[in-house]
Design a protein around this motif. Sequence first.
Motif, PDB file in Angstrom:
ATOM      1  N   SER A  38       5.968 -90.598  36.267  1.00 23.13           N
ATOM      2  CA  SER A  38       7.266 -89.934  36.155  1.00 23.13           C
ATOM      3  C   SER A  38       8.390 -90.844  36.622  1.00 23.13           C
ATOM      4  O   SER A  38       9.480 -90.848  36.047  1.00 23.13           O
ATOM      5  CB  SER A  38       7.271 -88.625  36.947  1.00 23.13           C
ATOM      6  N   ALA A  39       8.136 -91.650  37.655  1.00 25.47           N
ATOM      7  CA  ALA A  39       9.147 -92.587  38.135  1.00 25.47           C
ATOM      8  C   ALA A  39       9.378 -93.707  37.125  1.00 25.47           C
ATOM      9  O   ALA A  39      10.513 -94.167  36.941  1.00 25.47           O
ATOM     10  CB  ALA A  39       8.739 -93.171  39.481  1.00 25.47           C
ATOM     11  N   ASP A  73      11.546 -92.075  34.439  1.00 33.29           N
ATOM     12  CA  ASP A  73      12.917 -91.832  34.901  1.00 33.29           C
ATOM     13  C   ASP A  73      13.668 -93.131  35.161  1.00 33.29           C
ATOM     14  O   ASP A  73      14.837 -93.278  34.776  1.00 33.29           O
ATOM     15  CB  ASP A  73      12.914 -91.003  36.188  1.00 33.29           C
ATOM     16  N   ASN A  74      13.028 -94.075  35.806  1.00 37.45           N
ATOM     17  CA  ASN A  74      13.725 -95.241  36.336  1.00 37.45           C
ATOM     18  C   ASN A  74      13.598 -96.474  35.450  1.00 37.45           C
ATOM     19  O   ASN A  74      14.605 -97.025  34.998  1.00 37.45           O
ATOM     20  CB  ASN A  74      13.220 -95.543  37.747  1.00 37.45           C
ATOM     21  N   GLY A 131      14.535 -95.618  31.983  1.00 39.79           N
ATOM     22  CA  GLY A 131      15.978 -95.384  32.070  1.00 39.79           C
ATOM     23  C   GLY A 131      16.771 -96.672  32.034  1.00 39.79           C
ATOM     24  O   GLY A 131      17.806 -96.771  31.360  1.00 39.79           O
ATOM     25  N   SER A 159      19.764 -92.650  43.193  1.00 38.89           N
ATOM     26  CA  SER A 159      18.625 -91.835  42.782  1.00 38.89           C
ATOM     27  C   SER A 159      17.634 -92.621  41.946  1.00 38.89           C
ATOM     28  O   SER A 159      16.422 -92.365  41.996  1.00 38.89           O
ATOM     29  CB  SER A 159      19.121 -90.616  42.008  1.00 38.89           C
ATOM     30  N   TRP A 160      18.113 -93.615  41.165  1.00 41.71           N
ATOM     31  CA  TRP A 160      17.233 -94.328  40.238  1.00 41.71           C
ATOM     32  C   TRP A 160      16.365 -95.387  40.916  1.00 41.71           C
ATOM     33  O   TRP A 160      15.526 -95.993  40.257  1.00 41.71           O
ATOM     34  CB  TRP A 160      18.049 -94.978  39.115  1.00 41.71           C
ATOM     35  N   MET A 217      17.665 -85.649  41.296  1.00 45.07           N
ATOM     36  CA  MET A 217      16.823 -86.848  41.310  1.00 45.07           C
ATOM     37  C   MET A 217      16.629 -87.361  42.731  1.00 45.07           C
ATOM     38  O   MET A 217      15.557 -87.871  43.077  1.00 45.07           O
ATOM     39  CB  MET A 217      17.444 -87.923  40.421  1.00 45.07           C
ATOM     40  N   ARG A 249      13.986 -85.313  44.153  1.00 42.05           N
ATOM     41  CA  ARG A 249      12.671 -85.632  43.568  1.00 42.05           C
ATOM     42  C   ARG A 249      12.046 -86.846  44.233  1.00 42.05           C
ATOM     43  O   ARG A 249      10.830 -86.879  44.464  1.00 42.05           O
ATOM     44  CB  ARG A 249      12.822 -85.877  42.069  1.00 42.05           C
ATOM     45  N   TYR A 250      12.878 -87.863  44.553  1.00 47.13           N
ATOM     46  CA  TYR A 250      12.319 -89.129  45.018  1.00 47.13           C
ATOM     47  C   TYR A 250      12.516 -89.393  46.514  1.00 47.13           C
ATOM     48  O   TYR A 250      12.190 -90.471  46.996  1.00 47.13           O
ATOM     49  CB  TYR A 250      12.900 -90.279  44.191  1.00 47.13           C
TER      50      TYR A 250
END
Length: 334
Positions: free
Chosen positions: A139-140, A143-144, A147, A219-220, A257, A260-261
């Motif tokens: 998932s990271a 997302d990251n 992304g 967040s990223w 986010m 989440r992290y």
Amino acid sequence: MRKAFFTSASFAYLDRARVLFQTLRKFHPDWELWLCLVDEEPEGFSFDPSIERLDFVVRLQDLGIDNVLSWAFQHDVVELCTAVKGPMLCHMLSLGVDKVIYLDPDIAVFSALTEVESLLDSHDGVLTPHQIVPDSDISAIVDNEIGSLKYGIYNLGFLAVAGTEEGKRFARWWRDRLMHFCFDDVPSGLFTDQKWCNHAPVFFPGIATLRHPGYNVASWNLSQRPIEIALDGVITAAGSPLRFFHFTKITHVGELMIERYSGDRLAVFEILKWYKDRLRLNGTSVPSGWWHYGKYLNGTPITAADRNIHRVLRDQQRHLANPFASSTPLALLP
């Protein structure tokens, strides 16, 4: 030697810009503070740069852009606030500023940016990547890392440029790209000002990539940069001093986010609470949703479709001195 920070913002982000400038003053009191203001005052609101303790305020019309209102009409607020960064950077360098650092208005500085200042002594510019170590969780990665593939390897909430010949050449190149292609159009390979700088270290070898984990924490990359606050108040990210935190979209997806992290680490929420408190203390009386360039002169909101019409036909419509004076999108057609 002349050293300066700048940001670009509309009045809707003035509370954030105030927090940014206050934290910059704390750690870099000898640097000039510049604001590129991409807005005009609403009725009943007064903006006094002296009260803001700013050294220079540059308005959209001060950047020397041909047919500036016709050019501005193509962009929404995020696109325009990023498109002006190139012209503003060139403007500052042309006035003899030796070191220029750009920071997004939704950033707060937590310690001196010593590494950047040092790098600008031997490099033409500095960029910070979104990630400096790989993620392992799927998932990271989505997302990251994916992304970053969509939106750019480097986060252009930060940029530093030296007043060298190569630094100025980079600034002109970036400005020229943003003058024509600063749009949020990911399917076409564009994400405002950001993805252009994927090319920068290749086209301009004097551009340094700063991998210090305390820069551009957000967040990223929070999954790989845990925040800790020591008993003496020193804040670290992945064990290094936190230089600045990028509070992007904290009232919406950005905060989700962060949650989440952050895992079970609470220090980042202390920082988040501090930032929200600072925003409240620096609030303004600007009406919610205000942006001068978001409507026609008669008050009709400008839609994305209106801007797209003008963008597609911009070569034929450069004669329009002020498309904001139109009353409907059809008035834009030849």
